[in-house]
Design an enzyme around this catalytic site. Structure first.
Site, PDB file in Angstrom:
ATOM      1  N   HIS B  67       0.499  -1.034   0.096  1.00 38.78           N
ATOM      2  CA  HIS B  67       0.223  -0.284   0.761  1.00 38.78           C
ATOM      3  C   HIS B  67       0.415   1.017  -0.106  1.00 38.78           C
ATOM      4  O   HIS B  67       0.507   2.351  -0.568  1.00 38.78           O
ATOM      5  CB  HIS B  67      -0.967  -0.449   1.810  1.00 38.78           C
ATOM      6  CG  HIS B  67      -1.931   1.463   1.441  1.00 38.78           C
ATOM      7  ND1 HIS B  67      -1.887   2.140   1.921  1.00 38.78           N
ATOM      8  CD2 HIS B  67      -2.735   1.578   1.200  1.00 38.78           C
ATOM      9  CE1 HIS B  67      -1.759   3.183   2.445  1.00 38.78           C
ATOM     10  NE2 HIS B  67      -3.126   3.161   1.536  1.00 38.78           N
ATOM     11  N   GLU B  70       2.721   1.914  -3.366  1.00 36.71           N
ATOM     12  CA  GLU B  70       0.936   2.735  -4.537  1.00 36.71           C
ATOM     13  C   GLU B  70       1.087   3.584  -4.209  1.00 36.71           C
ATOM     14  O   GLU B  70       1.120   5.284  -4.999  1.00 36.71           O
ATOM     15  CB  GLU B  70      -0.224   1.795  -3.786  1.00 36.71           C
ATOM     16  CG  GLU B  70      -1.585   2.683  -4.383  1.00 36.71           C
ATOM     17  CD  GLU B  70      -2.611   2.867  -3.894  1.00 36.71           C
ATOM     18  OE1 GLU B  70      -3.029   4.504  -3.171  1.00 36.71           O
ATOM     19  OE2 GLU B  70      -3.245   1.992  -3.008  1.00 36.71           O
ATOM     20  N   HIS B  71       0.939   4.522  -3.075  1.00 31.42           N
ATOM     21  CA  HIS B  71       1.320   5.685  -2.679  1.00 31.42           C
ATOM     22  C   HIS B  71       2.318   6.901  -3.449  1.00 31.42           C
ATOM     23  O   HIS B  71       2.412   7.809  -3.996  1.00 31.42           O
ATOM     24  CB  HIS B  71       1.464   6.350  -0.876  1.00 31.42           C
ATOM     25  CG  HIS B  71       0.173   6.397  -0.819  1.00 31.42           C
ATOM     26  ND1 HIS B  71      -0.838   7.143   0.514  1.00 31.42           N
ATOM     27  CD2 HIS B  71      -1.300   5.513  -0.974  1.00 31.42           C
ATOM     28  CE1 HIS B  71      -1.961   7.243   0.542  1.00 31.42           C
ATOM     29  NE2 HIS B  71      -2.566   6.297  -0.163  1.00 31.42           N
ATOM     30  N   GLU B 143      -4.072   8.181   7.464  1.00 28.54           N
ATOM     31  CA  GLU B 143      -5.359   7.170   6.691  1.00 28.54           C
ATOM     32  C   GLU B 143      -5.843   5.906   7.823  1.00 28.54           C
ATOM     33  O   GLU B 143      -6.550   5.795   8.443  1.00 28.54           O
ATOM     34  CB  GLU B 143      -4.892   6.846   5.620  1.00 28.54           C
ATOM     35  CG  GLU B 143      -5.733   6.062   5.055  1.00 28.54           C
ATOM     36  CD  GLU B 143      -5.116   5.102   3.633  1.00 28.54           C
ATOM     37  OE1 GLU B 143      -3.687   5.784   3.111  1.00 28.54           O
ATOM     38  OE2 GLU B 143      -5.703   4.763   2.295  1.00 28.54           O
TER      39      GLU B 143
END
Lengths: 398, 429
Positions: B67, B70-71, B143
């Protein structure tokens, strides 16, 4: 209204009943479609109604109450697979079911009423668990305290609790006179449409969803505490422009640049540049004429976040945006309008609003969007006034 | 270019595997305005233990790295932001990381070719520095905190954590606040070079476009990049015993009513196609009893134990299969007792033949309906590929489910493999 299209695998029939939102009817209108669609005389239990839908290849029946500007709208819609894909005509069975659900009840079922009343309350309580939406609805509460516009279409727990079985039975008959508008989307033959007309009769109710009364400016900060990890920051700004105004597209483009898209000032500065939040966004409400902003902010950096947000608005008032910002925002907006046409129920919703407002079609809208200038955006920015701040903050650990 | 034709559904799919191993699927839908593109690697939060490309020794990476990657992939070497650039074509860009996939995507009605080429280019341009990693840690922690405030999210992950001892499904896709801090630029490169090789990726384009033009554009773009073919990636999933990691857990949050979740751990088949059939069978069972027309659902509704917040789903992944049910309830103890008792009692019920047939009809209808959404179509299509299944095989797989399959499945639903996760309201001080 009929939107002919063969691109979707389903046909959609939707009946809508509308009235100007009224505090005394809110509870009734929240529960009514749920009771009607739980069971009906021909399908006299939840299980039987559900089985009837299942037999229609899982036809999907939606009953909901929603708000469009100052209107409360009750919708019943049914979506079912087009005969081209299953070799079995479903239309007449669908119509029998839909008609029975809406019109068939001599008297509403008392057990379904009790069940739906309880569930309506629990739904409101559940909604409060989503702190982002809850905080936003609190912004509307405090911003529109003495205004119909603050009313929630699904009501408050008190609104629901006050609904009695007798009152709902009475209201059922009043409600039937508030519509329907009949909306169709998909591939219907002339014979299909004639058949639909034997089941339902459209009753025109020309009501305008726009609320033309401007909110008087009253700067206030309201702060409440909850057991959360992150501050929910919500700001309401006045921008007295409506859907049908010449400035509508200008205001929408302004909002896209301010906080309505991922290339917006708020997203780039508050989130990307300063890492102050995970989400931040703004929306323009063209029925009442205001913009609302919502963000999830690190509790130790709230002051900085508010400062950066103010700076961004001031900058839009004092300086011109770039050509790129303008063209990108137009692209984003036009793309959104075109993409809506690829989603059956969204396309229907949008066409319905444009119909109610007597607005131009999408091609004309695109022309108007392309006419918006840098100067227009600056003119709009100058009209924006910060009005109400609502904060939902974590408790201070003792 | 090869071709799959499904006349019953009026659908056509074209595909080609490029020289560098990238699999391209093209699904023209020219009556739609938009085109929806996904560029996906078979790499998700599960893939923490593997042999890096060109190496021989296995590494273990911190949870949440897929993840995080991905960012970070949106940061370009020239300081620009790929997300911003992609959006500048007027398309709506996004990305997501799941347990087993990372996908970069956009949808739009204009400038599709430019956006598509840019999508390929930015995903194939890694750029990580320690300074930028450090900054991203702040955003991802926010987040993480945002998700910590969502009860349904807590329940879902909480149940998985209770069920699984070793399988990486027991950790959130985001990782933990600790593991996020262990991520470095070096580790990102190691993961990137291994998993973002074209042979581990799929490009799926659906919507309004010219298939020949798009394919030659993609082909040319990929030819100009220097990829050598690589052998399949070696990844390691730890062995997972059948026993639960924890029987139950209760946490306190700001909720207006208690939330309860129940997880049922089941034995997954090793073959992924067989696993997916298990999952379809479970969906059928659950819809039959817990769907809108289900006897159990309606009974619990009448008793005031559940309301419309009630949801259920099947988690089917390599080496992990489970049923997850949750909802708000004013009667949390009844919720747990009733649902667990009824679930484990299903095997003793006589199956209603008619209900079984009706349920298959619904699944067939739902399948056709789901094709309306190009997003859903694309994502389901590409997700099933890694199970060795073509999307349009699904209706036949549904039809192939027999009553025996259902009985076999029901026998495996046992009380001792059920866990609960409860969220109670914090007491006001």
């Amino acid at each position: 209204m009929y939107i002919h299209s063969t691109k979707f695998k389903t046909n959609l029939i939707s009946l809508r009943f509308k009235e100007v939102i009224d505090k005394k009817n809110i509870g009734l209108r929240a529960i009514l479609p749920q009771v009607l669609s739980a069971s009906s005389p021909l399908f006299n239990s939840r299980i039987k109604l559900s089985e009837a839908l299942d037999d229609l290849y899982g036809a999907s029946l939606t009953a909901r109450t929603y708000k469009q500007g100052r209107l409360s709208i009750i919708e019943f819609s049914i979506s079912f697979i087009r005969p081209a894909f299953i070799n079995e005509p479903l239309l007449e069975k669908v119509l029998i079911l839909l008609k029975d659900v809406i019109y068939g009840h001599k008297k509403l079922s008392k057990p379904e009423f009790d069940l739906e009343k309880r569930m309506a309350i629990e739904k409101i309580l559940a909604f409060e668990n989503d702190k982002t939406s809850f905080a936003l609805s609190r912004l509307f509460d405090v911003m529109f305290t003495n205004d119909h516009y603050g009313l929630r279409p699904l009501g408050t727990v008190l609104d629901i609790e006050s609904v009695t079985y007798e009152a709902l039975n009475d209201y059922y008959h009043t409600f039937l006179k508030t519509g329907p508008d009949i909306l169709l989307s998909g591939d219907f033959t002339t014979a299909d449409r004639a058949l639909i007309n034997t089941y339902f009769k459209e009753i025109q109710q020309p009501l305008n969803p726009i609320d033309f009364i401007d909110k008087t400016h009253n700067y206030q900060i309201v702060s409440e505490v909850d057991q959360i990890n992150q501050v929910k920051l919500n700001i309401g700004y006045l921008l007295p422009i409506r859907y049908t105004s010449n400035a509508f597209y200008k205001a929408t483009i302004f909002n896209i640049i301010f906080g309505g898209a991922v290339h917006s000032r708020l997203f780039l500065n508050v989130r990307e540049k300063h890492s102050l939040c995970y989400y931040i966004s703004s929306s323009f409400d063209p029925y009442k004429g205001f913009i609302y902003l919502y963000a999830g902010v690190d509790k130790n950096r709230l002051d900085l976040a508010m400062k950066v947000i103010d700076e961004q608005l001031d900058d839009l008032k004092e300086n011109f945006i770039t050509k790129e910002e303008l063209s990108m925002s137009k692209e984003v907006y036009i793309n959104l309008l075109k993409e809506q046409e690829d989603h059956q129920s969204r396309q229907m919703d949008v066409s319905y609003i444009r119909n109610l407002l007597g607005l131009e079609g999408i091609d004309e809208a695109i022309k108007l969007i392309n006419n918006v200038t840098i100067q227009d955006v600056n003119d709009i920015a100058k009209q924006v006034i910060k009005d109400t701040i609502y904060l939902l903050t974590p408790e201070v650990q003792s | 270019m090869k071709h799959l034709n499904y006349p019953i559904y009026k659908e056509q799919i074209y595909y080609k595997t490029l020289d560098n191993g990238l699999k391209v699927y093209l699904i023209p839908k020219n009556d739609y305005n938009k085109t929806f593109v996904t560029f996906t690697t078979n790499y998700g939060s599960f893939d923490q233990s593997f042999i890096p490309i060109g190496k021989t020794r296995r590494v273990n990476q911190p949870a949440g790295i897929a993840h995080f990657l991905e960012h970070k992939l949106f940061a370009m070497p020239d300081g620009s932001d790929a997300f911003e650039r992609l959006s500048s074509f007027g398309v709506r860009a996004n990305a997501f990381t799941s347990f087993d996939k990372t996908s970069y995507l956009f949808s739009g009605t204009n400038h599709i070719k430019e956006a598509l080429i840019y999508l390929l280019d930015f995903v194939q341009t890694p750029y990580f520095t320690d300074a930028s990693v450090k900054k991203e840690q702040g955003i991802i922690l926010e987040e993480y905190l945002m998700y910590q405030d969502l009860p349904e999210q807590r329940i879902y992950y909480g149940l998985l954590k209770n069920m699984y001892n070793n399988h990486p499904i027991h950790t959130e896709i985001l990782g933990t606040d600790e593991s996020i801090m262990k991520i470095t630029a070096h580790k990102l490169y190691q993961a990137y070079h291994t998993f973002y090789h074209p042979s581990n990726m799929v490009l799926t384009v659906i919507g309004n476009f010219n298939k020949d033009e798009i394919l030659s554009l993609i082909d040319e773009n990929q030819r100009n990049k220097q990829y050598t073919l690589e052998p399949p990636i070696k990844r390691f999933l730890p062995k997972e015993p059948m026993r639960l990691a924890h029987r139950e857990e209760t946490i306190y949050m700001s909720v207006s009513m208690p939330y309860v979740g129940i997880g049922v751990k089941l034995k997954p088949k090793a073959d992924l196609k067989a696993l997916y059939k298990q999952s379809l069978t479970l969906s059928l069972i659950m819809d039959m009893y817990f769907g809108d027309g289900g006897i159990i659902y309606n009974d619990l509704l009448k008793k005031g134990i559940i309301n419309q917040s009630f949801k259920y789903g099947i988690a089917d992944y390599e080496n992990a299969l489970s049923i997850i049910l949750y909802g708000m309830t004013p009667k949390e103890e009844d919720f747990k007792r009733e649902i667990m008792t009824r679930l484990s009692g299903l095997k003793r019920r006589n199956l209603d033949q008619q209900a079984f047939i009706r349920q298959k009809k619904v699944m067939q209808g739902d399948f056709i309906r789901s094709l309306n959404s190009l997003e859903h179509y694309n994502i389901t299509f590409m997700s099933l590929l890694s199970y060795g299944i073509y999307l349009f095989d699904v209706p036949e797989m549904i039809q192939s489910i027999t009553l025996e399959d259902v009985y076999e499945m029901l026998k495996t639903i046992k009380r001792k493999y059920m866990t609960t996760f409860t969220i109670l309201a914090k007491k006001d001080k």
